[in-house]
Design a protein around this motif. Structure first.
Motif, mmCIF file in Angstrom:
data_model
loop_
_atom_site.group_PDB
_atom_site.id
_atom_site.type_symbol
_atom_site.label_atom_id
_atom_site.label_comp_id
_atom_site.label_asym_id
_atom_site.label_seq_id
_atom_site.Cartn_x
_atom_site.Cartn_y
_atom_site.Cartn_z
ATOM 1 N N MET A 1 56.897 0.711 25.937
ATOM 2 C CA MET A 1 58.260 0.797 25.938
ATOM 3 C C MET A 1 59.064 -0.613 25.415
ATOM 4 S SD MET A 1 59.541 3.673 28.780
ATOM 5 C CE MET A 1 58.497 3.055 30.039
ATOM 6 N N ALA A 2 58.173 -1.529 25.902
ATOM 7 C CA ALA A 2 58.717 -3.034 25.696
ATOM 8 C C ALA A 2 58.451 -3.224 24.070
ATOM 9 C CB ALA A 2 57.988 -3.974 26.439
ATOM 10 N N LEU A 3 57.398 -2.645 23.647
ATOM 11 C CA LEU A 3 57.194 -2.731 22.006
ATOM 12 C C LEU A 3 58.378 -2.117 21.432
ATOM 13 C CD1 LEU A 3 55.409 -3.946 19.890
ATOM 14 C CD2 LEU A 3 54.194 -1.763 20.077
ATOM 15 N N TRP A 4 58.513 -0.818 21.714
ATOM 16 C CA TRP A 4 59.593 0.151 21.103
ATOM 17 C C TRP A 4 60.960 -0.665 21.176
ATOM 18 C CZ3 TRP A 4 58.701 5.185 18.906
ATOM 19 C CH2 TRP A 4 60.306 5.718 18.767
ATOM 20 N N ARG A 5 61.238 -1.255 22.423
ATOM 21 C CA ARG A 5 62.574 -1.869 22.374
ATOM 22 C C ARG A 5 62.687 -3.084 21.470
ATOM 23 N NH1 ARG A 5 61.726 -1.023 27.914
ATOM 24 N NH2 ARG A 5 61.101 -3.133 28.246
ATOM 25 N N MET A 6 61.782 -3.808 21.600
ATOM 26 C CA MET A 6 61.725 -4.979 20.578
ATOM 27 C C MET A 6 61.833 -4.758 18.990
ATOM 28 S SD MET A 6 58.328 -7.889 20.010
ATOM 29 C CE MET A 6 57.667 -6.951 18.977
ATOM 30 N N THR A 7 60.897 -3.498 18.713
ATOM 31 C CA THR A 7 60.999 -3.420 17.181
ATOM 32 C C THR A 7 62.661 -2.682 16.941
ATOM 33 O OG1 THR A 7 58.879 -2.615 17.415
ATOM 34 C CG2 THR A 7 60.079 -1.623 15.651
ATOM 35 N N VAL A 8 63.122 -1.910 17.931
ATOM 36 C CA VAL A 8 64.455 -1.322 17.482
ATOM 37 C C VAL A 8 65.452 -2.572 17.561
ATOM 38 C CG1 VAL A 8 66.475 -0.040 18.370
ATOM 39 C CG2 VAL A 8 63.983 0.772 18.371
ATOM 40 N N GLU A 9 65.267 -3.533 18.277
ATOM 41 C CA GLU A 9 66.340 -4.629 18.393
ATOM 42 C C GLU A 9 66.165 -5.509 17.412
ATOM 43 O OE1 GLU A 9 65.511 -5.891 22.403
ATOM 44 O OE2 GLU A 9 66.699 -4.336 23.410
ATOM 45 N N TYR A 10 64.909 -5.733 16.917
ATOM 46 C CA TYR A 10 64.570 -6.652 15.615
ATOM 47 C C TYR A 10 65.475 -6.147 14.564
ATOM 48 C CZ TYR A 10 62.593 -8.736 11.629
ATOM 49 O OH TYR A 10 62.120 -9.277 10.444
ATOM 50 N N PHE A 11 65.273 -4.818 14.073
ATOM 51 C CA PHE A 11 65.711 -4.320 13.064
ATOM 52 C C PHE A 11 67.263 -4.018 13.130
ATOM 53 C CE2 PHE A 11 61.182 -2.982 12.468
ATOM 54 C CZ PHE A 11 61.118 -3.161 11.140
ATOM 55 N N ARG A 12 67.968 -3.489 14.234
ATOM 56 C CA ARG A 12 69.162 -3.372 14.491
ATOM 57 C C ARG A 12 69.887 -4.304 14.627
ATOM 58 N NH1 ARG A 12 70.396 -0.293 19.617
ATOM 59 N NH2 ARG A 12 70.014 -2.239 20.483
ATOM 60 N N ASP A 13 69.477 -5.409 15.467
ATOM 61 C CA ASP A 13 70.447 -6.571 15.901
ATOM 62 C C ASP A 13 69.892 -7.889 15.250
ATOM 63 O OD1 ASP A 13 71.263 -4.918 17.881
ATOM 64 O OD2 ASP A 13 69.770 -5.317 19.405
ATOM 65 N N THR A 14 68.748 -8.133 14.769
ATOM 66 C CA THR A 14 68.244 -9.506 14.136
ATOM 67 C C THR A 14 68.540 -9.309 12.808
ATOM 68 O OG1 THR A 14 66.644 -9.920 16.184
ATOM 69 C CG2 THR A 14 66.197 -11.143 13.878
ATOM 70 N N ARG A 15 67.915 -8.336 12.163
ATOM 71 C CA ARG A 15 68.086 -7.794 10.749
ATOM 72 C C ARG A 15 69.453 -7.236 10.309
ATOM 73 N NH1 ARG A 15 63.404 -9.706 7.666
ATOM 74 N NH2 ARG A 15 64.797 -8.915 5.902
ATOM 75 N N ASN A 16 70.197 -6.861 11.145
ATOM 76 C CA ASN A 16 71.306 -6.049 10.894
ATOM 77 C C ASN A 16 71.102 -5.007 9.962
ATOM 78 O OD1 ASN A 16 73.093 -7.567 12.482
ATOM 79 N ND2 ASN A 16 72.871 -9.313 11.096
ATOM 80 N N LEU A 17 70.190 -4.013 10.180
ATOM 81 C CA LEU A 17 69.909 -3.024 9.585
ATOM 82 C C LEU A 17 70.512 -1.679 10.231
ATOM 83 C CD1 LEU A 17 66.293 -3.590 8.274
ATOM 84 C CD2 LEU A 17 68.280 -3.681 6.720
ATOM 85 N N HIS A 18 71.634 -1.229 9.622
ATOM 86 C CA HIS A 18 72.405 -0.196 10.446
ATOM 87 C C HIS A 18 72.322 1.183 9.583
ATOM 88 C CE1 HIS A 18 73.798 -3.192 13.243
ATOM 89 N NE2 HIS A 18 73.991 -4.123 12.171
ATOM 90 N N ASN A 19 71.165 1.280 9.179
ATOM 91 C CA ASN A 19 71.055 2.543 8.326
ATOM 92 C C ASN A 19 69.789 3.125 9.006
ATOM 93 O OD1 ASN A 19 69.433 0.330 7.344
ATOM 94 N ND2 ASN A 19 69.088 1.819 5.465
ATOM 95 N N LEU A 20 69.468 2.927 10.282
ATOM 96 C CA LEU A 20 68.118 3.506 10.637
ATOM 97 C C LEU A 20 68.516 4.263 11.865
ATOM 98 C CD1 LEU A 20 66.218 0.292 10.772
ATOM 99 C CD2 LEU A 20 66.470 1.880 8.841
ATOM 100 N N LEU A 21 67.789 5.631 12.175
ATOM 101 C CA LEU A 21 67.627 6.591 13.238
ATOM 102 C C LEU A 21 66.226 6.274 13.664
ATOM 103 C CD1 LEU A 21 69.777 9.763 11.951
ATOM 104 C CD2 LEU A 21 70.787 7.612 13.182
ATOM 105 N N TRP A 22 66.284 6.609 14.773
ATOM 106 C CA TRP A 22 64.917 6.295 15.594
ATOM 107 C C TRP A 22 64.285 7.608 16.139
ATOM 108 C CZ3 TRP A 22 62.333 1.771 14.770
ATOM 109 C CH2 TRP A 22 63.402 0.573 14.247
ATOM 110 N N ALA A 23 63.032 7.907 15.810
ATOM 111 C CA ALA A 23 62.338 9.192 16.110
ATOM 112 C C ALA A 23 61.335 9.052 17.161
ATOM 113 C CB ALA A 23 62.093 10.075 15.078
#
Length: 633
Positions: A256-278
């Motif tokens: 779960m920590a790996l999942w959170r880190m990945t979502v936050e990296y793409f969404r918050d660090t790289r500012n990619l706001h065209n992603l939904l997570w399954a």
């Protein structure tokens, strides 16, 4: 069906070589954008209509509050699909892998060749999106171009991750199911010895690839499905793990920590706001992994994976799906069957002839009002396919087609008829209305404004080709293409080497539609080296019918127009390959070509509102829209 509004055939666009002007013919892409505005109304009707269905409509907001408008529209459409009495059906790598064609060279997908239709959902993969290896990953632009084509078609798109184990980097045979009893996940988390390396050499290149996924500057919405089938490990009689993805070799807390880190990296660090997570655990442990490995604040879509044998008379696909439905409904999430199928259809013979319509349908149909979409796996070759390819026995192909023909299963055209444009967006504004249907000033008003002053325009030639299409140039059969790079906003620079006869032929297999355009053409400018003449060629339709335009002289440092009249093409709406042949160079001569789409401006006769042209033009539409949309929310 929910009553799609009539198409709007008017608009404005930025011509590739000219200031903002009104074109006499709206481009296919511009019509697509306008129809997306129109279809937002149809989507609103859809969202209202689903309340009459048995399935509850998901209510949870996306986990990214800053989603792009198109991605938020896709999320809303998937919510509607979850409650609707149909399942949108798709395939992993449908346009890339095949049982009868070479991987990456698919011309017509096995699905299309067998069924005559297209998937509603296309899922891609890490192993296809990137070329190279860790430390040297680069974007696979051939895959990017295919994805852009699928988006413009109107399908929805996702990514599954099969990435090699970063802890075993450089070791022979390292891939996504190598773990060697060496837990990698703790080392990738913040503070771990491989954290920076994982971010820089794995996540960064994938994010770079995602940034290339856009159409006319609009980011393409993507369903991300990383680290799938969590916790699933096959063990031998001694209790040793013998198979399973490397990310499964972890505790629930580490995963779960790996999942959170990945979502936050793409969404918050790289500012990619065209992603939904399954999230997609594997049967038979799905319930356990929803109880212990799932975190609602980081998941948009609740899924489940299961494969069975074609010899199973009762494949029990409904069992893992029930776990996803239960959790999804509890949390207001979209629900999907993220992977399912039969392993061994190629070897099953007659046992597989009633697999799809006879057994899979019986398992999926009762859940149609609770599930948005379902996906089967890729056709990886003649001995490993999941839908029958065109050379499969007639009974197997008829079985798959009967499955697609049921009321509960939608292929792409049926999804489009039921839900309209799933990316449609509309701004609701506070100022006065000019055009229906919303009752306040909106994008329909800008279209009406463009229609009124565009009526006096004359001249102008639009192009079905844009810069992203030109970036697909490659060697054809004469000479060679050494490199292709963008030049400005519309052109490319192509480095070529002539053949021993002084010929060069370059082509793009980026499919375009020339229907409704005045010309299919290019400006070709040899930057310094000389050629004597050239011709544009095109290949159209399923048979790749060959066409050539008139031979024209080609001068150095001049934009030379090479074109074909679309009315002479056998299949103008299905141009599958196109390019140019140039003649008259020296043997093995190196040359640089500047190539751009063939376009001309349309001039209008009404009064000007905004600079710079001096007549009423597209800049005036922009000025009108700025005033119109000032109160939008």
């Amino acid at each position: 069906m929910y009553g799609i509004l009539a198409p709007i055939d008017a608009g404005w666009e930025r011509a590739s070589r000219w200031p903002l002007v009104i074109a006499k013919r709206s481009s296919a892409r511009e019509k697509l954008r306008m129809n997306r505005i129109r279809d937002a109304a149809a989507l609103a009707i859809t969202l209202a209509a689903v309340h009459a269905y048995a399935g509850p409509t998901p209510s949870a907001e996306p986990i990214d509050p800053d989603l792009t408008a198109e991605t938020r529209s896709l999320h809303a459409a998937l919510q509607a699909m979850t409650a609707a009495p149909t399942i949108q059906f798709g395939q992993h790598l449908a346009d890339w892998a095949s049982a009868v064609q070479n991987t990456g060279q698919v011309v017509i997908s096995d699905w299309e060749a067998t069924a005559g239709s297209r998937p509603a959902f296309h899922e891609w993969d890490w192993i296809v999106a990137l070329n190279g290896s860790a430390g040297n990953y680069t974007t696979n632009f051939a895959a990017v171009n295919r994805i852009r084509q699928q988006y413009e078609e109107g399908a929805f798109i996702g990514f599954c991750w099969h990435l090699p184990n970063p802890a075993l980097e450089g070791q022979p045979g390292n891939n996504y199911d190598r773990h060697d009893d060496e837990p990698a996940v703790p080392r990738l988390l913040p503070g771990g010895d491989l954290h920076d390396h994982y971010v820089d050499n794995y996540l960064d290149p994938f994010a770079d690839m995602l940034e290339q996924l856009h159409a006319d500057g609009t980011p393409i919405p993507i369903i991300m499905r990383p680290y799938h089938e969590p916790g699933f490990l096959q063990v031998n009689g001694s209790g040793q793990a013998t198979a399973g993805f490397w990310w499964n070799w972890s505790s629930p807390e580490e995963y779960m920590a790996l999942w959170r880190m990945t979502v936050e990296y793409f969404r918050d660090t790289r500012n990619l706001h065209n992603l939904l997570w399954a999230y997609s655990p594997n049967w038979p442990s799905s319930q356990n992994y929803y109880d212990r490995w799932y975190q609602a604040d980081y998941v948009d879509i609740c899924g489940g994976d299961q494969y069975r044998s074609p010899f199973d008379q009762n494949p029990e696909f409904s069992t893992p799906l029930s776990y996803a439905i239960t959790r999804g409904q509890a949390d207001g999430k979209i629900v999907a069957y993220t992977e399912m199928g039969a392993q061994g259809l190629a070897q099953a013979g007659g046992a597989g002839n009633d697999w799809w319509h006879g057994r899979v349908y019986a398992e999926l149909a009762p859940s149609a009002s609770d599930v948005a979409y379902a996906l089967t796996w890729a056709n990886w070759g003649a001995d490993q396919f999941y839908i029958p390819p065109p050379n499969a026995p007639a009974a197997a192909r008829a079985d798959f087609n009967a499955f697609l023909a049921t009321d509960e299963i939608n292929h792409f055209a049926e999804m489009r008829a039921e839900f309209g444009d799933i990316y449609a967006t509309v701004a609701r504004c506070s100022s006065s209305d000019i055009a229906e249907p919303i009752g306040v000033a909106d994008a329909f008003d800008a279209i009406e404004y463009a229609r009124r002053f565009g009526a006096g325009c004359d001249g102008g030639t639009d192009s079905p080709i844009d810069q992203s299409d030109l970036l697909g140039f490659q060697t054809a059969w004469l000479g060679s293409v050494n490199s292709v790079s963008p030049d400005g906003n519309d052109a490319v620079l192509v480095s070529v080497t002539a053949s021993s006869e002084g010929f060069v032929a370059i082509q793009s297999t980026r499919a375009v539609s020339a229907s409704g355009f005045a010309a299919l053409g290019l400006f070709v400018e040899p930057v310094s080296q000389s050629f004597s003449s050239g011709v544009l060629f095109a290949q159209t339709g399923p048979g790749w019918v060959w066409h050539e335009g008139p031979v024209a002289g080609v001068a150095t440092a001049v934009e030379n127009a090479l074109s074909i009249d679309p009315q002479t093409l056998a299949h103008p709406s299905d141009v599958r390959g196109w390019g140019v042949q140039l003649y008259g160079a020296n043997a093995f001569q190196n040359a640089t070509l500047r190539i751009s789409p063939l376009t001309e401006p349309a001039q209008c006769g009404a009064a000007d509102v905004a600079a710079p042209i001096g007549v009423l033009d597209g800049d005036d539409v922009n000025a009108f829209m700025a005033e119109l949309l000032a109160g939008c929310q």
